[in-house]
Scaffold this motif. Structure first.
Motif: not given
Ligand SMILES: Nc1ncnc2c1ncn2[C@@H]1O[C@H](COP(=O)(O)OP(=O)(O)OP(=O)(O)O)[C@@H](O)[C@H]1O
Ligand SMILES: Nc1ccn([C@@H]2O[C@H](COP(=O)(O)O)[C@@H](O)[C@H]2O)c(=O)n1
Length: 368
Positions: A117, A120, A212, A277, A280
């Motif tokens: 993550q 990204r 997470y 994501y 996120t």
């Protein structure tokens, strides 16, 4: 650093006041003692200790803070004329300066998808990603003097002493020249947390924690799969077991610590990468919004100390006490909406030993 960070706001309330110190759990509280309270004591007896505190807490915009605190302090001075009242103190938070780097900690069990993550986020949000584990592995590879120690800790799934890790993070942050950091896999235990506060507390501002959440069975399957190619000494069943145990025992309490400060954004890491994501991104938006507010606002906490709870409650029920409460609420509500979080003023009577606990140790350290 967020919360009550670095400035103490304490004034003496009129002439002839003496200082009284009261030790409370993990914190040091000082209050200006009212002469009337002092006179009730025999000359050789120790000053009485405050036992109860009336607390008011509110959030206001930066431009109003000085005038508001002066005004509130004058109101507290009036209240101190009551029998049994011993002192008052105003605390106010110091928002981080605009140029203080923003740090988001990224936590979650081994294999929860933190690194995936982070990659990204970096691509789309311009953060610098620093993985504590990667920095440690690189230091070991580079043959640093601590290389052997790091190697042993990693193989055992134990947490390397923070002096080593925080020095690596600090160096990497400085070298990057960045102003927004994702710090992945840190702080992993109480030692990491304490080391961060002492070394970095004034240097960077922790704006949130991306956490997470993922079942161990899912994480284990991912790590074993990753272990086929990663070359990592700890991506094997035995080491994974130890890493999970360390995570449960040492890292979860750190997550709890930040949760208490309202900084944790928990994301289900077991979903497909794209879905994680999406969540996120939502968490990041919330972090950025909260951070912008935090930088524009100041939390003010007023404490009135008394020898006993009954004195405080009597005063609160009296016309003078009610007028004091109402005046604070009115003034809070009268400040323009753009610069205050809410007109809400939280008031409560607490024991001295619990009064500052909600603000956390970090915040308090700076006050004395
Ligand atoms: N949402 C996901 N679904 C399936 N596989 C994933 C997902 N996220 C990451 N993975 C895979 O799981 C493995 C572990 O991911 P990653 O390295 O991002 O985890 P991590 O939390 O950073 O682990 P560690 O703490 O051990 O460094 C990688 O092989 C990655 O490709
Ligand atoms: N703050 C930290 C982070 C990591 N370690 C050690 O590195 C190992 C691997 O960490 P990953 O985040 O890359 O999985 C970890 O098990 C620890 O041994 C550390 O000591 N302190």
């Amino acid at each position: 650093m967020s919360g009550f960070t670095s400035r103490r706001f304490l004034r003496r309330l009129g002439g002839g006041l003496s200082m009284l110190s009261v030790a409370s759990a993990g914190a040091y509280v000082s209050a200006a003692m009212h002469p009337a309270a002092a006179q009730q004591k025999a000359p050789d007896s120790k000053p009485a200790l405050a036992k109860a505190v009336y607390e008011q807490q509110l959030t206001i915009g930066q431009p109003h803070v000085t005038a508001f605190c002066e005004w509130l302090l004058a109101g507290c001075a009036d209240a101190l004329k009551q029998p049994g009242f011993m002192g008052a103190k105003l605390l106010r938070s110091t928002p981080p300066a605009a140029n203080t780097p923003l740090v988001l900690f990224v936590l979650g069990g081994p294999g929860a998808g933190k690194g995936t993550q982070c990659a990204r986020i970096v691509a789309e949000h311009g953060y610098i990603h620093l993985s504590a584990g990667d920095l440690l592995r690189a230091a070991r590879q580079a043959g640093s003097s601590e290389g052997q120690l790091i190697d042993e800790y990693i193989r055992e799934g134990r947490i390397v002493p923070v002096e080593i890790t925080v020095a690596l993070l600090r160096k990497a942050m400085a070298a990057s020249g960045g102003s927004r950091f994702l710090i992945d896999g840190f702080p992993r235990n109480g030692d990491n947390l304490a080391g961060w506060h002492s070394q970095m507390g004034e240097v960077a501002h922790v704006g949130g924690v991306l956490m997470y959440d993922c079942a161990e069975a899912v994480m284990e399957a991912r790590l074993l799969e990753r272990g086929k190619t990663s070359g990592r000494a700890d991506d094997n069943a035995a080491a994974i077991k130890k890493r999970f145990a360390t995570y449960r025992a040492e890292t979860m309490p750190v997550v709890g610590y930040y949760a208490q400060l309202g900084l944790v954004h928990t994301i289900d890491g077991s979903q497909p990468v794209e879905d994680v994501y999406d969540k996120t991104q939502q968490a990041l938006a919330a972090v950025h919004k909260a951070d912008a507010l935090r930088r524009a606002q100041v939390q003010v906490v007023a404490h009135l100390y008394a020898a006993d709870r009954a004195s405080l409650e009597r005063w609160l029920a009296s016309p003078a006490g009610k007028a004091h409460e109402a005046a604070v609420r009115e003034r809070a509500a009268s400040m323009d909406g753009a610069s205050r979080a809410s007109g809400a003023v939280r008031s409560r009577v607490l024991d001295v030993s619990t009064s500052l606990k909600p603000y956390g140790l970090d915040s308090l350290r700076a006050f004395d």
